[in-house]
Design a protein around this motif. Structure first.
Motif, PDB file in Angstrom:
ATOM      1  N   ARG A 128       2.303   7.876  11.720  1.00  0.00           N
ATOM      2  CA  ARG A 128       1.644   8.589  10.616  1.00  0.00           C
ATOM      3  C   ARG A 128       0.125   8.549  10.783  1.00  0.00           C
ATOM      4  NH1 ARG A 128       4.351   6.283   6.728  1.00  0.00           N
ATOM      5  NH2 ARG A 128       2.817   4.716   6.200  1.00  0.00           N
ATOM      6  N   LEU A 129      -0.420   7.401  11.193  1.00  0.00           N
ATOM      7  CA  LEU A 129      -1.866   7.277  11.401  1.00  0.00           C
ATOM      8  C   LEU A 129      -2.317   8.154  12.573  1.00  0.00           C
ATOM      9  CD1 LEU A 129      -4.551   5.936  10.665  1.00  0.00           C
ATOM     10  CD2 LEU A 129      -3.885   4.007  12.114  1.00  0.00           C
ATOM     11  N   ASP A 130      -1.586   8.100  13.682  1.00  0.00           N
ATOM     12  CA  ASP A 130      -1.941   8.918  14.841  1.00  0.00           C
ATOM     13  C   ASP A 130      -1.832  10.407  14.518  1.00  0.00           C
ATOM     14  OD1 ASP A 130      -2.443   6.645  16.326  1.00  0.00           O
ATOM     15  OD2 ASP A 130      -0.479   6.641  17.294  1.00  0.00           O
ATOM     16  N   ARG A 131      -0.805  10.799  13.768  1.00  0.00           N
ATOM     17  CA  ARG A 131      -0.626  12.199  13.384  1.00  0.00           C
ATOM     18  C   ARG A 131      -1.794  12.673  12.517  1.00  0.00           C
ATOM     19  NH1 ARG A 131       4.259  12.328  10.675  1.00  0.00           N
ATOM     20  NH2 ARG A 131       5.239  12.004  12.684  1.00  0.00           N
TER      21      ARG A 131
ATOM     22  N   VAL B 113     -17.311   1.928   7.909  1.00  0.00           N
ATOM     23  CA  VAL B 113     -16.738   2.920   7.008  1.00  0.00           C
ATOM     24  C   VAL B 113     -15.225   2.734   7.094  1.00  0.00           C
ATOM     25  CG1 VAL B 113     -16.458   5.356   6.464  1.00  0.00           C
ATOM     26  CG2 VAL B 113     -18.639   4.525   7.354  1.00  0.00           C
ATOM     27  N   VAL B 114     -14.622   2.307   5.996  1.00  0.00           N
ATOM     28  CA  VAL B 114     -13.185   2.036   5.943  1.00  0.00           C
ATOM     29  C   VAL B 114     -12.529   3.164   5.164  1.00  0.00           C
ATOM     30  CG1 VAL B 114     -11.414   0.413   5.162  1.00  0.00           C
ATOM     31  CG2 VAL B 114     -13.618  -0.454   5.999  1.00  0.00           C
ATOM     32  N   VAL B 115     -11.440   3.703   5.708  1.00  0.00           N
ATOM     33  CA  VAL B 115     -10.742   4.803   5.039  1.00  0.00           C
ATOM     34  C   VAL B 115      -9.237   4.524   5.046  1.00  0.00           C
ATOM     35  CG1 VAL B 115     -10.660   6.215   7.148  1.00  0.00           C
ATOM     36  CG2 VAL B 115     -10.428   7.311   4.918  1.00  0.00           C
ATOM     37  N   GLY B 116      -8.618   4.742   3.897  1.00  0.00           N
ATOM     38  CA  GLY B 116      -7.172   4.620   3.786  1.00  0.00           C
ATOM     39  C   GLY B 116      -6.517   5.927   4.182  1.00  0.00           C
ATOM     40  N   VAL B 117      -5.523   5.838   5.082  1.00  0.00           N
ATOM     41  CA  VAL B 117      -4.851   7.038   5.587  1.00  0.00           C
ATOM     42  C   VAL B 117      -3.349   6.908   5.347  1.00  0.00           C
ATOM     43  CG1 VAL B 117      -4.429   8.476   7.608  1.00  0.00           C
ATOM     44  CG2 VAL B 117      -6.612   7.290   7.374  1.00  0.00           C
ATOM     45  N   SER B 118      -2.824   7.811   4.519  1.00  0.00           N
ATOM     46  CA  SER B 118      -1.380   7.811   4.256  1.00  0.00           C
ATOM     47  C   SER B 118      -0.698   9.038   4.842  1.00  0.00           C
ATOM     48  CB  SER B 118      -1.126   7.781   2.747  1.00  0.00           C
ATOM     49  OG  SER B 118      -1.587   8.979   2.159  1.00  0.00           O
ATOM     50  N   GLY B 119      -1.484  10.026   5.240  1.00  0.00           N
ATOM     51  CA  GLY B 119      -0.933  11.282   5.726  1.00  0.00           C
ATOM     52  C   GLY B 119      -0.936  12.374   4.673  1.00  0.00           C
ATOM     53  N   SER B 120      -1.292  12.044   3.441  1.00  0.00           N
ATOM     54  CA  SER B 120      -1.358  13.036   2.367  1.00  0.00           C
ATOM     55  C   SER B 120      -2.568  13.947   2.594  1.00  0.00           C
ATOM     56  CB  SER B 120      -1.489  12.339   1.017  1.00  0.00           C
ATOM     57  OG  SER B 120      -2.770  11.743   0.904  1.00  0.00           O
ATOM     58  N   PRO B 121      -2.571  15.138   1.983  1.00  0.00           N
ATOM     59  CA  PRO B 121      -3.755  16.002   2.113  1.00  0.00           C
ATOM     60  C   PRO B 121      -5.041  15.312   1.644  1.00  0.00           C
ATOM     61  CG  PRO B 121      -1.920  17.264   1.228  1.00  0.00           C
ATOM     62  CD  PRO B 121      -1.477  15.820   1.275  1.00  0.00           C
ATOM     63  N   ALA B 122      -4.948  14.499   0.599  1.00  0.00           N
ATOM     64  CA  ALA B 122      -6.133  13.790   0.113  1.00  0.00           C
ATOM     65  C   ALA B 122      -6.639  12.786   1.149  1.00  0.00           C
ATOM     66  CB  ALA B 122      -5.821  13.081  -1.204  1.00  0.00           C
ATOM     67  N   SER B 123      -5.724  12.066   1.800  1.00  0.00           N
ATOM     68  CA  SER B 123      -6.168  11.083   2.786  1.00  0.00           C
ATOM     69  C   SER B 123      -6.707  11.761   4.035  1.00  0.00           C
ATOM     70  CB  SER B 123      -5.053  10.091   3.127  1.00  0.00           C
ATOM     71  OG  SER B 123      -4.060  10.694   3.936  1.00  0.00           O
ATOM     72  N   LEU B 124      -6.190  12.947   4.378  1.00  0.00           N
ATOM     73  CA  LEU B 124      -6.736  13.679   5.519  1.00  0.00           C
ATOM     74  C   LEU B 124      -8.158  14.161   5.225  1.00  0.00           C
ATOM     75  CD1 LEU B 124      -3.632  15.776   6.633  1.00  0.00           C
ATOM     76  CD2 LEU B 124      -4.411  13.558   7.502  1.00  0.00           C
ATOM     77  N   ALA B 125      -8.390  14.614   3.994  1.00  0.00           N
ATOM     78  CA  ALA B 125      -9.746  15.001   3.594  1.00  0.00           C
ATOM     79  C   ALA B 125     -10.669  13.784   3.628  1.00  0.00           C
ATOM     80  CB  ALA B 125      -9.726  15.629   2.202  1.00  0.00           C
ATOM     81  N   ALA B 126     -10.176  12.636   3.167  1.00  0.00           N
ATOM     82  CA  ALA B 126     -10.975  11.406   3.183  1.00  0.00           C
ATOM     83  C   ALA B 126     -11.293  10.982   4.612  1.00  0.00           C
ATOM     84  CB  ALA B 126     -10.234  10.295   2.443  1.00  0.00           C
ATOM     85  N   LEU B 127     -10.332  11.121   5.517  1.00  0.00           N
ATOM     86  CA  LEU B 127     -10.563  10.770   6.923  1.00  0.00           C
ATOM     87  C   LEU B 127     -11.662  11.644   7.518  1.00  0.00           C
ATOM     88  CD1 LEU B 127      -9.815   9.227   9.504  1.00  0.00           C
ATOM     89  CD2 LEU B 127      -7.965  10.895   9.854  1.00  0.00           C
TER      90      LEU B 127
ATOM     91  N   ARG C 154      -8.271   1.962  14.718  1.00  0.00           N
ATOM     92  CA  ARG C 154      -7.083   2.357  13.956  1.00  0.00           C
ATOM     93  C   ARG C 154      -6.283   1.096  13.678  1.00  0.00           C
ATOM     94  NH1 ARG C 154      -4.892   7.865  16.885  1.00  0.00           N
ATOM     95  NH2 ARG C 154      -6.957   8.724  17.336  1.00  0.00           N
ATOM     96  N   ARG C 155      -6.002   0.867  12.407  1.00  0.00           N
ATOM     97  CA  ARG C 155      -5.277  -0.356  12.031  1.00  0.00           C
ATOM     98  C   ARG C 155      -4.040  -0.014  11.216  1.00  0.00           C
ATOM     99  NH1 ARG C 155      -9.472  -5.043  10.792  1.00  0.00           N
ATOM    100  NH2 ARG C 155     -10.850  -4.698  12.561  1.00  0.00           N
ATOM    101  N   VAL C 156      -2.940  -0.632  11.591  1.00  0.00           N
ATOM    102  CA  VAL C 156      -1.695  -0.536  10.831  1.00  0.00           C
ATOM    103  C   VAL C 156      -1.450  -1.938  10.292  1.00  0.00           C
ATOM    104  CG1 VAL C 156       0.770  -0.051  10.931  1.00  0.00           C
ATOM    105  CG2 VAL C 156      -0.829   1.311  12.288  1.00  0.00           C
ATOM    106  N   ILE C 157      -1.465  -2.061   8.973  1.00  0.00           N
ATOM    107  CA  ILE C 157      -1.409  -3.374   8.338  1.00  0.00           C
ATOM    108  C   ILE C 157      -0.188  -3.462   7.430  1.00  0.00           C
ATOM    109  CG2 ILE C 157      -2.601  -4.960   6.777  1.00  0.00           C
ATOM    110  CD1 ILE C 157      -5.224  -3.786   7.801  1.00  0.00           C
ATOM    111  N   ARG C 158       0.537  -4.525   7.580  1.00  0.00           N
ATOM    112  CA  ARG C 158       1.693  -4.764   6.730  1.00  0.00           C
ATOM    113  C   ARG C 158       1.205  -5.427   5.440  1.00  0.00           C
ATOM    114  NH1 ARG C 158       7.313  -7.676   8.450  1.00  0.00           N
ATOM    115  NH2 ARG C 158       8.233  -7.734   6.372  1.00  0.00           N
ATOM    116  N   ALA C 159       0.982  -4.602   4.437  1.00  0.00           N
ATOM    117  CA  ALA C 159       0.486  -5.071   3.140  1.00  0.00           C
ATOM    118  C   ALA C 159       0.504  -3.896   2.182  1.00  0.00           C
ATOM    119  CB  ALA C 159      -0.940  -5.611   3.275  1.00  0.00           C
ATOM    120  N   ARG C 160       0.310  -4.192   0.918  1.00  0.00           N
ATOM    121  CA  ARG C 160       0.133  -3.123  -0.062  1.00  0.00           C
ATOM    122  C   ARG C 160      -1.236  -2.503   0.182  1.00  0.00           C
ATOM    123  NH1 ARG C 160       3.626  -3.116  -4.621  1.00  0.00           N
ATOM    124  NH2 ARG C 160       5.136  -4.788  -4.399  1.00  0.00           N
TER     125      ARG C 160
END
Length: 176
Positions: A79-82, A17-31, A99-105
């Motif tokens: 941001r990911l840890d938060r 299960v892969v989830v994009g996390v930006s810290g936005s409320p939407a990404s927190l709900a997705a997480l 937890r992955r931090v990737i340098r990419a778009r």
């Protein structure tokens, strides 16, 4: 999706299960939803934050600075840890997590991680959004796995108005 029977006689779904996390409320709900799906299906949860140098890759390549890149990587990691702290108070309970931090778009990072047809990609979206965003459309065109979109929680209009009018001093007074 593929199913396998493990040694205890129960079945689990293959893939991650892969989830994009930006810290936005939407990404927190997705997480939150992605962790529940990973727990339910006994899959690994892969939470990813994609980042790029703020000046863009082209300018950074002309004037590379390792310390600057390390700084922005650290900001993305924080941001990911938060996000995990905000959603779970630390680690996601009962779920194997990467937890992955990737340098990419974001599109590239998410579509490369969710490359297997048995993976599940979970993406957050703004509340009331009925059409997929540009990122959703691009990821969908580059991956064969199912995509689950999770809307951010809605905030009542009066509260949005009040939050918009608040200043930093308003928050500082709350702690006293």
């Amino acid at each position: 999706m593929g199913w396998t029977r493990n040694g205890t006689g129960t079945e689990r779904v293959c893939g991650r299960v892969v989830v994009g996390v930006s810290g936005s409320p939407a990404s927190l709900a997705a997480l939150r939803v992605a962790a529940e799906e990973a727990r339910r299906s006994r899959r690994v949860l892969v939470a990813v934050t994609a980042w790029e140098p703020p000046e863009g890759e082209a300018l950074h390549l002309r004037h590379p600075d390792r310390e600057w890149a390390r700084h922005w990587w650290g900001e993305a990691r924080t941001r990911l840890d938060r996000a995990f702290d905000d959603v779970f108070g630390g680690a996601a309970p009962g779920v194997r997590t990467e937890r992955r931090v990737i340098r990419a778009r974001p599109v590239r990072a998410l579509s490369e991680l969710a490359a297997h047809p048995d993976d599940l990609l979970v993406l957050g979206t703004r509340p009331g959004r009925h059409r997929p965003t540009r990122i959703h459309r691009r990821v969908r065109s580059r991956t064969d796995c199912p995509i689950l979109t999770v809307p951010a929680p809605t905030v009542p209009r009066r509260l949005r108005r009040a939050l918009r009018d608040m200043t930093a001093e308003d928050f500082a007074l709350a702690g006293e």
